[in-house]
Write a protein that holds these residues in place. Sequence first.
Motif, short mmCIF file in Angstrom:
data_model
loop_
_atom_site.label_atom_id
_atom_site.label_comp_id
_atom_site.label_asym_id
_atom_site.label_seq_id
_atom_site.Cartn_x
_atom_site.Cartn_y
_atom_site.Cartn_z
N GLU A 228 0.84 -1.20 0.00
CA GLU A 228 0.00 0.00 0.00
C GLU A 228 0.88 1.25 0.00
O GLU A 228 1.90 1.30 0.67
CB GLU A 228 -0.88 -0.02 1.25
CG GLU A 228 -1.80 1.15 1.40
CD GLU A 228 -2.69 1.03 2.63
OE1 GLU A 228 -3.38 2.01 2.93
OE2 GLU A 228 -2.70 -0.03 3.28
N ILE A 229 0.46 2.26 -0.74
CA ILE A 229 1.12 3.57 -0.67
C ILE A 229 0.52 4.28 0.54
O ILE A 229 -0.71 4.46 0.61
CB ILE A 229 0.92 4.37 -1.96
CG1 ILE A 229 1.58 3.63 -3.13
CG2 ILE A 229 1.48 5.78 -1.81
CD1 ILE A 229 1.34 4.25 -4.48
N PRO A 230 1.34 4.67 1.50
CA PRO A 230 0.79 5.24 2.73
C PRO A 230 0.21 6.64 2.52
O PRO A 230 0.66 7.39 1.65
CB PRO A 230 1.99 5.28 3.67
CG PRO A 230 3.17 5.40 2.75
CD PRO A 230 2.80 4.62 1.52
N THR A 231 -0.78 6.96 3.33
CA THR A 231 -1.37 8.31 3.32
C THR A 231 -1.46 8.81 4.75
O THR A 231 -1.76 8.03 5.68
CB THR A 231 -2.78 8.32 2.70
OG1 THR A 231 -3.59 7.36 3.39
CG2 THR A 231 -2.75 7.96 1.23
N ALA B 227 -1.01 7.60 10.04
CA ALA B 227 -1.13 7.27 8.61
C ALA B 227 -1.80 5.92 8.45
O ALA B 227 -1.94 5.14 9.39
CB ALA B 227 0.25 7.27 7.95
N SER B 228 -2.19 5.68 7.24
CA SER B 228 -2.68 4.36 6.84
C SER B 228 -1.71 3.83 5.79
O SER B 228 -1.40 4.56 4.84
CB SER B 228 -4.08 4.47 6.25
OG SER B 228 -4.51 3.22 5.77
N PRO B 229 -1.21 2.62 5.96
CA PRO B 229 -1.46 1.69 7.05
C PRO B 229 -0.85 2.18 8.35
O PRO B 229 0.07 3.01 8.34
CB PRO B 229 -0.82 0.39 6.58
CG PRO B 229 0.25 0.81 5.65
CD PRO B 229 -0.24 2.06 5.00
N ILE B 230 -1.33 1.64 9.46
CA ILE B 230 -0.91 2.09 10.78
C ILE B 230 0.58 1.87 11.02
O ILE B 230 1.20 2.59 11.81
CB ILE B 230 -1.77 1.44 11.87
CG1 ILE B 230 -1.65 2.23 13.16
CG2 ILE B 230 -1.42 -0.03 12.06
CD1 ILE B 230 -2.76 1.98 14.14
#
Length: 181
Positions: free
Chosen positions: A89-92, A115-118
């Motif tokens: 996943e690209i984090p946000t 952020a996501s992912p934690i």
Amino acid sequence: QPQTDQVCQNGTTPDLEIILDSSENATYQWYENSVDNNTTGSPINGEENSSFSPPTDSIGETFYYVVITFPSGVCNDIISQTALIQVNEIPTITNVPNNQSICSGSETALINLTASPIAATFSWSSNSPAGLTGFIDSGSSDTIPIQTLVNTTQDPITLIYTILPHYGQCTGSPVNVEIIV
């Protein structure tokens, strides 16, 4: 043998490829599997060449392998080893920090980052404005600490922190937070 790779979502990964050292005509069928074995996978529709471009639009682990058959029946089928393609996943940043405005000699508020992912980590750096003292230039924690900032000029100075989320080898979009002193 096809090679394992790790890639960010919607990124590119080298084609999986098998090189056959035989003058015998062969047919190819690529398979995908959620577990690491080359016997229980599902055939990938239309993937019947010696190379295959794995998709990277879905996050997770997929194991790929190819079965090579010889129509003449002279040679036995060849089944490759599996190659793991890990799509991360690209984090946000999930909590965009508020901008702050403080008086010279005052403390900033603590800036907490999530952020996501934690499991994402952070790096952050400042624009290092001239005439401002007391700021931390850069860091790699999930907080930007409380700081006492002093403006040595008569004009307002804007300290800008650029925050980047990281997850594995993937880096998300930057977010800026401004502190006007």
